[in-house]
Design a protein around this motif. Structure first.
Motif, mmCIF file in Angstrom:
data_model
loop_
_atom_site.group_PDB
_atom_site.id
_atom_site.type_symbol
_atom_site.label_atom_id
_atom_site.label_comp_id
_atom_site.label_asym_id
_atom_site.label_seq_id
_atom_site.Cartn_x
_atom_site.Cartn_y
_atom_site.Cartn_z
ATOM 1 N N GLY A 1 38.509 -50.955 37.571
ATOM 2 C CA GLY A 1 37.914 -51.511 36.485
ATOM 3 C C GLY A 1 37.667 -49.841 36.186
ATOM 4 N N THR A 2 36.812 -49.830 35.085
ATOM 5 C CA THR A 2 36.542 -49.151 34.320
ATOM 6 C C THR A 2 34.909 -48.036 34.353
ATOM 7 N N VAL A 3 34.675 -47.107 34.938
ATOM 8 C CA VAL A 3 32.716 -46.595 35.491
ATOM 9 C C VAL A 3 33.553 -46.072 34.244
ATOM 10 N N THR A 4 32.533 -46.140 33.212
ATOM 11 C CA THR A 4 32.198 -46.208 32.127
ATOM 12 C C THR A 4 30.398 -45.092 32.101
ATOM 13 N N PRO A 5 30.811 -43.498 31.135
ATOM 14 C CA PRO A 5 30.040 -42.529 31.684
ATOM 15 C C PRO A 5 28.783 -44.142 31.535
ATOM 16 N N ASP A 6 28.348 -45.091 30.743
ATOM 17 C CA ASP A 6 26.973 -45.099 30.770
ATOM 18 C C ASP A 6 26.963 -46.564 31.343
ATOM 19 N N ALA A 7 27.463 -46.741 32.252
ATOM 20 C CA ALA A 7 27.707 -47.116 33.303
ATOM 21 C C ALA A 7 26.344 -47.795 33.955
ATOM 22 N N VAL A 8 25.646 -48.430 34.376
ATOM 23 C CA VAL A 8 24.750 -48.497 35.620
ATOM 24 C C VAL A 8 24.990 -49.441 36.589
ATOM 25 N N PHE A 9 24.931 -48.363 37.791
ATOM 26 C CA PHE A 9 25.248 -49.367 38.991
ATOM 27 C C PHE A 9 23.956 -49.770 39.676
ATOM 28 N N ARG A 10 24.241 -50.857 40.339
ATOM 29 C CA ARG A 10 23.486 -51.795 41.442
ATOM 30 C C ARG A 10 24.319 -52.625 42.643
ATOM 31 N N VAL A 11 23.719 -53.140 43.142
ATOM 32 C CA VAL A 11 24.295 -53.601 45.031
ATOM 33 C C VAL A 11 24.244 -55.287 45.222
ATOM 34 N N ALA A 12 25.324 -55.504 44.583
ATOM 35 C CA ALA A 12 25.542 -56.982 44.710
ATOM 36 C C ALA A 12 25.495 -58.297 45.692
ATOM 37 N N VAL A 13 26.239 -57.541 47.324
ATOM 38 C CA VAL A 13 26.254 -58.011 48.013
ATOM 39 C C VAL A 13 25.794 -56.828 49.152
ATOM 40 N N GLY A 14 25.153 -57.182 49.866
ATOM 41 C CA GLY A 14 25.093 -56.125 51.425
ATOM 42 C C GLY A 14 23.813 -55.193 50.664
ATOM 43 N N SER A 15 24.153 -53.931 51.755
ATOM 44 C CA SER A 15 23.000 -52.789 51.239
ATOM 45 C C SER A 15 23.709 -51.603 51.356
ATOM 46 N N LEU A 16 23.411 -50.845 50.772
ATOM 47 C CA LEU A 16 23.820 -49.426 50.895
ATOM 48 C C LEU A 16 24.145 -48.823 52.665
ATOM 49 N N ASP A 17 22.836 -49.069 53.597
ATOM 50 C CA ASP A 17 23.405 -48.151 54.428
ATOM 51 C C ASP A 17 24.024 -49.166 55.265
ATOM 52 N N ASP A 18 25.227 -50.111 55.160
ATOM 53 C CA ASP A 18 26.197 -50.887 56.006
ATOM 54 C C ASP A 18 26.867 -51.060 54.453
ATOM 55 N N ARG A 19 27.316 -52.278 55.288
ATOM 56 C CA ARG A 19 28.562 -52.626 54.025
ATOM 57 C C ARG A 19 28.227 -53.148 52.267
ATOM 58 N N PHE A 20 28.697 -53.295 51.805
ATOM 59 C CA PHE A 20 28.286 -52.869 50.696
ATOM 60 C C PHE A 20 29.417 -53.850 49.154
ATOM 61 N N VAL A 21 28.769 -54.175 47.944
ATOM 62 C CA VAL A 21 29.391 -54.440 46.537
ATOM 63 C C VAL A 21 28.784 -54.286 45.961
ATOM 64 N N GLY A 22 29.098 -53.120 45.101
ATOM 65 C CA GLY A 22 28.386 -53.070 43.910
ATOM 66 C C GLY A 22 28.869 -53.577 42.146
#
Length: 386
Positions: free
Chosen positions: A329-350
């Motif tokens: 996809g495209t990371v636009t300048p106004d996009a907000v990132f959020r973790v949807a699966v997992g954890s930033l400390d391990d495996r994740f999808v955002g």
């Protein structure tokens, strides 16, 4: 079936794929492929990893398959006359064409100083990778200037080869341009966990040297970093200098319509193409391997008469240490990132969300969940995408 006497300028992934597609779509006329390098087309992602480590020899990186064409390798196109439909080549000859695919890719940016010193490298070609590897084999300390995908990958490769590595970038976090602050912070942590000295928020003003070879990097904040070898990875520019005066519209690359057409009988593909993205009313230029292949297919079909708009979902990946990072996809300048699966400390999808819509998805060692979540690109955020 479109024009006859077709020429592809650029023996790249995009150019090679375009040539293959022309044949697969039934074109049986004269086909010429012009490549500035003497090698047949090859993969570029391994240059910062497998080839640089020495796990692959140069032939392993070659693209599979072949094309029935007249190959002109070690020769560049130097001028284009779209009125007469002729190319001037670096050997002084003129080549007429009925239809033209331009896939000349990128030229790596260089710093305005230090060009006379040995030990300072850029990385774009296979020869660049082999030359950098030779220096790394006799070096103890590498400084990488630029912490995008390429710089971060080379830093990881050099650490795995046993070198001390410093990674320098003017922005606050590695890969922040491509992935945003939250993921950039996680990439910084990854490199620090593996012993890389990550120096952000500062640029480079000069190099120190001895006997014609680089010995240190001077930062804008006055600090110096010892260096046996330096990689400059500060981005690249579309290779369009040879098209000046051609009559083509040039801005951030070759300006094309939504079907890859730059002018009658001329299409562009890959890193060099700046096309009107359908539905967005804006121009897009993408510098990733998967786009190059998809773009080559679309451009070839357009040259043969197709009017189908080119509207891919951009996809890229990077391998660093034990982490595979995938982004679609495209990371636009106004996009907000959020973790949807997992954890930033391990495996994740955002997910990257802008105006209530998922514009991009990123996976960190989470290939299956990433594949599922990327189906939701373009959908309303919060919908059940699994």
């Amino acid at each position: 079936m479109g024009p006859d006497n077709l020429v592809v300028v650029g023996a790249s992934v995009a150019g090679f794929t375009a040539a293959q597609t022309l044949r697969l779509e039934g074109y049986r006329g004269n086909l010429t492929i012009i490549g500035a390098e003497v090698r047949r087309p090859y993969e570029r992602p391994p240059l910062s990893k497998q080839v640089l480590r020495g796990d692959w020899d140069p032939e392993t990186a070659s693209l599979p398959g072949d094309v029935d064409a007249n190959w002109l390798l070690g020769i560049s196109a130097t001028e284009l006359d779209i009125g007469c439909r002729k190319l001037r080549l670096s050997d002084g000859s003129l080549l007429a064409y009925g239809g033209l695919v331009i896939a000349t890719g990128l030229t790596p940016r260089r710093l305005p100083f230090g060009g006379e010193l040995s030990g300072i490298h850029v990385l774009r070609s296979l020869e660049d990778s082999l030359a950098l590897r030779q220096d790394l084999l006799t070096s103890a300390r590498l400084v990488v200037i630029g912490a995008g995908f390429l710089g971060a990958e080379v830093a990881a490769t050099a650490r795995k080869m046993g070198l001390d590595v410093a990674l320098v970038d003017a922005l606050e976090f590695p890969m922040v341009r491509q992935c945003g602050e939250i993921v950039g912070r996680r990439v910084l942590q990854l490199h620090e966990e593996h012993g890389v000295q990550v120096i952000t928020g500062t640029g480079v003003t000069a190099f120190g040297s001895a006997n014609g070879r680089v010995t240190e990097v001077v930062l804008t904040d006055g600090r110096t970093i010892a260096a046996d070898t330096v990689l400059v990875a500060i981005g690249s520019d579309p290779a369009i200098g040879w098209l000046s005066g051609s009559g083509l519209s040039l801005s951030n690359g070759i300006d094309c319509d939504s079907s890859c057409r730059a002018a009658p009988g001329i299409v562009a593909a890959g890193d060099v193409a700046n096309w009107v993205f359908p539905g967005l009313n804006t121009r897009v230029r993408v510098e990733h391997r998967m786009n190059a292949a998809e773009h080559g297919i679309a451009a070839a079909k357009a040259l043969l008469g197709s009017d189908e708009p080119f509207a891919p979902v951009p996809y890229a990946w990077t391998d660093q240490y034990d982490a595979r990072i995938q982004i679609a996809g495209t990371v636009t300048p106004d996009a907000v990132f959020r973790v949807a699966v997992g954890s930033l400390d391990d495996r994740f999808v955002g997910e990257y969300v802008a105006n209530g819509c998922v514009t991009a998805v990123l996976g960190w060692n989470a290939a299956r969940d990433f594949t599922q979540r990327r189906r939701g690109i373009g959908q309303t955020a919060g919908a059940d995408l699994l």
